[in-house]
Write a protein that holds these residues in place. Sequence first.
Motif, PDB file in Angstrom:
ATOM      1  N   GLY A   1      42.135 -36.240  24.096  1.00  0.00           N
ATOM      2  CA  GLY A   1      42.878 -35.007  23.867  1.00  0.00           C
ATOM      3  C   GLY A   1      43.567 -34.403  25.073  1.00  0.00           C
TER       4      GLY A   1
ATOM      5  N   GLU B   1      50.351 -26.343  28.735  1.00  0.00           N
ATOM      6  CA  GLU B   1      49.736 -27.216  27.726  1.00  0.00           C
ATOM      7  C   GLU B   1      48.226 -27.302  27.954  1.00  0.00           C
ATOM      8  N   CYS B   2      47.820 -27.376  29.206  1.00  0.00           N
ATOM      9  CA  CYS B   2      46.381 -27.391  29.502  1.00  0.00           C
ATOM     10  C   CYS B   2      45.737 -26.054  29.151  1.00  0.00           C
TER      11      CYS B   2
ATOM     12  N   ARG C   1      45.105 -25.831  25.519  1.00  0.00           N
ATOM     13  CA  ARG C   1      43.985 -26.683  25.084  1.00  0.00           C
ATOM     14  C   ARG C   1      42.639 -26.150  25.566  1.00  0.00           C
TER      15      ARG C   1
ATOM     16  N   TYR D   1      41.592 -25.369  28.748  1.00  0.00           N
ATOM     17  CA  TYR D   1      41.102 -25.666  30.096  1.00  0.00           C
ATOM     18  C   TYR D   1      41.250 -24.428  30.964  1.00  0.00           C
TER      19      TYR D   1
END
Length: 176
Positions: A53, A110-111, A114, A116
Amino acid sequence: MSVPEIRSATEADLPAITEIYEHAVRYGTATFELIPPDLAEMTRRFRVLMDSGFPYFVAVVEGRVIGYAYAGPYRPRPAYRFTVENSIYLQPSTQRRGIGLQLLQRLIPECEARGYRQMIAVIGDSANAGSIGLHTKCGFQMIGTHANVGLKFGRWLDTVMMQRALGEGGSTVPGD
């Protein structure tokens, strides 16, 4: 040069990605690998990241991949699960044109999306001013240098460690 399209990488991009990385291994100090991985190995690595992922992007100009960036696990132990390490590689002829910046500016949100919370840059060679400057421009802070930890091209190389909080960073504890 045209403005690159930044998009998610696919397996069809891997021959170009492999070629870019091969040059970095053979002639650069950004990576401490000594033998360039072949397409099969780069495909294996790509699939591991995709299956886990992680985000992986390419920069494309006129249908040609000229660079790539991805995030992967910082360390394998579960306590590090909210921390990623980023990697960015470009064709040599496209360096210092803002493409690495565009890739990193796409990778960071994007991280965050997700879940993070921290991003670590492990920069090969303390003389790599381009990468250090790129990461500084994107909000990374210097957290240390490991002196003389890699031997490549007959000389000792440092690694520079930089870090950037993602989202709420360490201000809150994420739910599992």
